[in-house]
Every structure is written in structure tokens, then in C-alpha cells.
Motif scaffolding. Structure first.
Motif, PDB file in Angstrom:
ATOM      1  N   UNK A   2     133.951  82.828  94.275  1.00  0.00           N
ATOM      2  CA  UNK A   2     132.963  81.769  94.480  1.00  0.00           C
ATOM      3  C   UNK A   2     131.519  82.261  94.356  1.00  0.00           C
ATOM      4  N   UNK A   3     131.227  83.464  94.821  1.00  0.00           N
ATOM      5  CA  UNK A   3     129.839  83.915  94.953  1.00  0.00           C
ATOM      6  C   UNK A   3     129.400  85.009  93.979  1.00  0.00           C
ATOM      7  N   UNK A   4     130.317  85.872  93.571  1.00  0.00           N
ATOM      8  CA  UNK A   4     129.912  87.060  92.827  1.00  0.00           C
ATOM      9  C   UNK A   4     129.475  86.766  91.392  1.00  0.00           C
ATOM     10  N   UNK A   5     130.091  85.777  90.757  1.00  0.00           N
ATOM     11  CA  UNK A   5     129.761  85.466  89.359  1.00  0.00           C
ATOM     12  C   UNK A   5     128.301  85.122  89.152  1.00  0.00           C
ATOM     13  N   UNK A   6     127.755  84.299  90.029  1.00  0.00           N
ATOM     14  CA  UNK A   6     126.352  83.916  89.915  1.00  0.00           C
ATOM     15  C   UNK A   6     125.452  85.141  90.069  1.00  0.00           C
ATOM     16  N   UNK A   7     125.743  85.969  91.059  1.00  0.00           N
ATOM     17  CA  UNK A   7     124.960  87.176  91.308  1.00  0.00           C
ATOM     18  C   UNK A   7     125.024  88.118  90.102  1.00  0.00           C
ATOM     19  N   UNK A   8     126.210  88.299  89.544  1.00  0.00           N
ATOM     20  CA  UNK A   8     126.388  89.171  88.382  1.00  0.00           C
ATOM     21  C   UNK A   8     125.620  88.643  87.172  1.00  0.00           C
ATOM     22  N   UNK A   9     125.750  87.366  86.899  1.00  0.00           N
ATOM     23  CA  UNK A   9     125.055  86.795  85.738  1.00  0.00           C
ATOM     24  C   UNK A   9     123.542  86.870  85.907  1.00  0.00           C
ATOM     25  N   UNK A  10     123.057  86.682  87.131  1.00  0.00           N
ATOM     26  CA  UNK A  10     121.626  86.810  87.413  1.00  0.00           C
ATOM     27  C   UNK A  10     121.157  88.246  87.147  1.00  0.00           C
ATOM     28  N   UNK A  11     121.958  89.223  87.584  1.00  0.00           N
ATOM     29  CA  UNK A  11     121.641  90.637  87.345  1.00  0.00           C
ATOM     30  C   UNK A  11     121.604  90.934  85.844  1.00  0.00           C
ATOM     31  N   UNK A  38     120.441  98.927  88.493  1.00  0.00           N
ATOM     32  CA  UNK A  38     121.341  98.677  89.612  1.00  0.00           C
ATOM     33  C   UNK A  38     120.827  97.529  90.459  1.00  0.00           C
ATOM     34  N   UNK A  39     121.723  96.962  91.257  1.00  0.00           N
ATOM     35  CA  UNK A  39     121.353  95.861  92.146  1.00  0.00           C
ATOM     36  C   UNK A  39     122.325  95.848  93.316  1.00  0.00           C
ATOM     37  N   UNK A  40     121.806  95.538  94.484  1.00  0.00           N
ATOM     38  CA  UNK A  40     122.628  95.358  95.670  1.00  0.00           C
ATOM     39  C   UNK A  40     122.282  94.030  96.315  1.00  0.00           C
ATOM     40  N   UNK A  41     123.275  93.455  96.971  1.00  0.00           N
ATOM     41  CA  UNK A  41     123.055  92.173  97.648  1.00  0.00           C
ATOM     42  C   UNK A  41     123.963  92.117  98.878  1.00  0.00           C
ATOM     43  N   UNK A  42     123.406  91.654  99.976  1.00  0.00           N
ATOM     44  CA  UNK A  42     124.197  91.396 101.183  1.00  0.00           C
ATOM     45  C   UNK A  42     124.034  89.927 101.542  1.00  0.00           C
ATOM     46  N   UNK A  43     125.163  89.239 101.682  1.00  0.00           N
ATOM     47  CA  UNK A  43     125.121  87.834 102.072  1.00  0.00           C
ATOM     48  C   UNK A  43     124.818  87.753 103.566  1.00  0.00           C
ATOM     49  N   UNK A  80     130.924  96.437 103.360  1.00  0.00           N
ATOM     50  CA  UNK A  80     130.654  95.802 104.640  1.00  0.00           C
ATOM     51  C   UNK A  80     129.401  94.959 104.615  1.00  0.00           C
ATOM     52  N   UNK A  81     129.474  93.955 105.382  1.00  0.00           N
ATOM     53  CA  UNK A  81     128.255  93.145 105.549  1.00  0.00           C
ATOM     54  C   UNK A  81     128.440  91.672 105.320  1.00  0.00           C
ATOM     55  N   UNK A  82     128.871  91.145 104.347  1.00  0.00           N
ATOM     56  CA  UNK A  82     129.572  91.425 103.117  1.00  0.00           C
ATOM     57  C   UNK A  82     128.556  91.670 102.006  1.00  0.00           C
ATOM     58  N   UNK A  83     128.748  92.760 101.277  1.00  0.00           N
ATOM     59  CA  UNK A  83     127.763  93.142 100.278  1.00  0.00           C
ATOM     60  C   UNK A  83     128.427  93.431  98.942  1.00  0.00           C
ATOM     61  N   UNK A  84     127.597  93.412  97.903  1.00  0.00           N
ATOM     62  CA  UNK A  84     128.030  93.745  96.546  1.00  0.00           C
ATOM     63  C   UNK A  84     126.972  94.632  95.913  1.00  0.00           C
ATOM     64  N   UNK A  85     127.423  95.508  95.032  1.00  0.00           N
ATOM     65  CA  UNK A  85     126.490  96.371  94.307  1.00  0.00           C
ATOM     66  C   UNK A  85     126.941  96.465  92.859  1.00  0.00           C
ATOM     67  N   UNK A  86     125.971  96.546  91.965  1.00  0.00           N
ATOM     68  CA  UNK A  86     126.222  96.729  90.537  1.00  0.00           C
ATOM     69  C   UNK A  86     125.419  97.910  90.035  1.00  0.00           C
ATOM     70  N   UNK A  87     125.962  98.630  89.070  1.00  0.00           N
ATOM     71  CA  UNK A  87     125.224  99.655  88.332  1.00  0.00           C
ATOM     72  C   UNK A  87     125.617  99.502  86.868  1.00  0.00           C
ATOM     73  N   UNK A  88     124.643  99.496  86.018  1.00  0.00           N
ATOM     74  CA  UNK A  88     124.857  99.365  84.586  1.00  0.00           C
ATOM     75  C   UNK A  88     124.612 100.721  83.941  1.00  0.00           C
ATOM     76  N   UNK A  89     125.596 101.185  83.187  1.00  0.00           N
ATOM     77  CA  UNK A  89     125.526 102.494  82.544  1.00  0.00           C
ATOM     78  C   UNK A  89     125.724 102.314  81.046  1.00  0.00           C
ATOM     79  N   UNK A  90     124.964 103.028  80.265  1.00  0.00           N
ATOM     80  CA  UNK A  90     125.132 103.061  78.799  1.00  0.00           C
ATOM     81  C   UNK A  90     125.868 104.349  78.467  1.00  0.00           C
ATOM     82  N   UNK A  91     126.973 104.238  77.732  1.00  0.00           N
ATOM     83  CA  UNK A  91     127.746 105.425  77.379  1.00  0.00           C
ATOM     84  C   UNK A  91     127.692 105.666  75.880  1.00  0.00           C
ATOM     85  N   UNK A  92     127.554 106.929  75.507  1.00  0.00           N
ATOM     86  CA  UNK A  92     127.605 107.343  74.106  1.00  0.00           C
ATOM     87  C   UNK A  92     128.430 108.622  74.033  1.00  0.00           C
TER      88      UNK A  92
END
Length: 175
Positions: A74-83, A39-44, A162-174
């Protein structure tokens, strides 16, 4: 968030958009099913005026900037690819997307960021249509609908807040 004395456009939209919901996700050791990978969180910085709440005498006043969809594009793609890169993954290796459906324009912006066809995030749109935006719980409603389809592989959960913030969580499903 309903404030009957506030006739502003943002209050009317917030009152119409937000619903009530509750959800929980239990993460623990498992030999099958879903596995939390990362997971990752980011607040600009200096983005308190983009999204959030103001405490008013009669309740919470909503703060939504019209710039949210453009900021996402404009901003989320870079953050996502970095994650994803930090996990040795590419966007093309994600099998399912479970975004928090903040609204139609935000979902359109997310499809651009995720590099998927317009209209592809139909589970998120269905949840938004059926229940409204239930704040943080909404993303788990979307995830439940995706998991019911028995999609195997990597699922990316994402949310904006809020903040403005973004969060990601990566899940593996089987199955």
C-alpha cells in the motif's frame, strides 16, 4: 534474540528466522565497478508497533505485525516512485533489485511494488533460505550475489526496518 522462556509464536518465528551475519560495503571513488548514486530513508509516523524490539528482562522481544506485507504493498510504491522520479528515473529503468529479504510474504509484496513477476527476487530468497534474516547485513549478502552475476546498469537496494521505516540505495554497476 532467542529467549527460552518466551513460548510466543512471534518469538519462535523470530528465533527460527534470524541468523548471524556480518557484512560491510566500502564506498569511495572508483573508475569501474559499482558507484553509489543516491539514497533515501523514510519512517512512517506512529508505526512503532509495526516492527521492532521490546527490551525485556531476559533479552529483546520481537515486534512483527501481520500487516507488514499489506503496508509494503500500500505505501512503499509511492515512496519508491517519488525517489526514482527525483533522479529522473522510472521503475522500468532498474536492471536489478537487491531487497532485504524480511520473509516470503514481504518478498511477494516487494515484487508487486517493483512491478516484476512473482518469484523474480530469487537471490533474496536464496539468501533467506541459506542464511536466514541477518538483520541489516542481509541486504549486502543479496547485493553480493547479484553483483556476482555481472549485471550492468542500475541496481536498487531496499530495506525495511523498525519504526516502520524503509530505505533505498541506488547503485550503478559496470564490469
Amino acid at each position: 534474540t532467542f529467549r527460552p522462556g518466551d513460548k510466543s509464536k512471534s518469538n519462535i518465528i523470530a528465533s527460527a528466522l534470524f541468523g548471524d551475519g556480518a557484512a560491510a560495503l566500502i564506498i569511495g571513488p572508483s573508475t569501474k565497478g559499482e558507484k553509489f548514486i543516491a539514497g533515501k530513508e523514510h519512517t512512517w509516523p506512529n508505526t512503532e508497533d509495526i516492527m521492532g524490539w521490546r527490551v525485556e528482562n531476559d533479552g529483546l522481544g520481537v515486534l512483527f505485525s501481520k500487516s507488514i506485507p499489506s503496508l509494503v504493498e500500500r505505501e512503499l510504491g509511492f515512496l519508491l516512485k517519488e525517489f526514482l522520479m527525483s533522479k529522473n528515473l522510472k521503475l522500468s529503468e532498474i536492471n536489478a533489485f537487491s531487497p532485504h529479504p524480511g520473509g516470503e510474504k514481504v518478498l511477494n509484496a516487494l515484487e508487486t511494488v517493483f512491478e516484476i513477476e512473482s518469484g523474480t527476487l530469487y537471490e533474496a530468497r536464496e539468501i533467506l533460505r541459506d542464511y536466514g534474516n541477518m538483520s541489516s547485513a542481509t541486504v549486502l549478502f543479496v547485493l553480493k550475489r547479484i553483483l556476482s552475476k555481472k549485471i550492468e546498469g542500475k541496481c536498487l537496494m531496499s530495506s525495511l526496518g523498525p519504526g516502520f521505516s524503509a530505505a533505498f540505495a541506488l547503485i550503478e554497476t559496470t564490469n
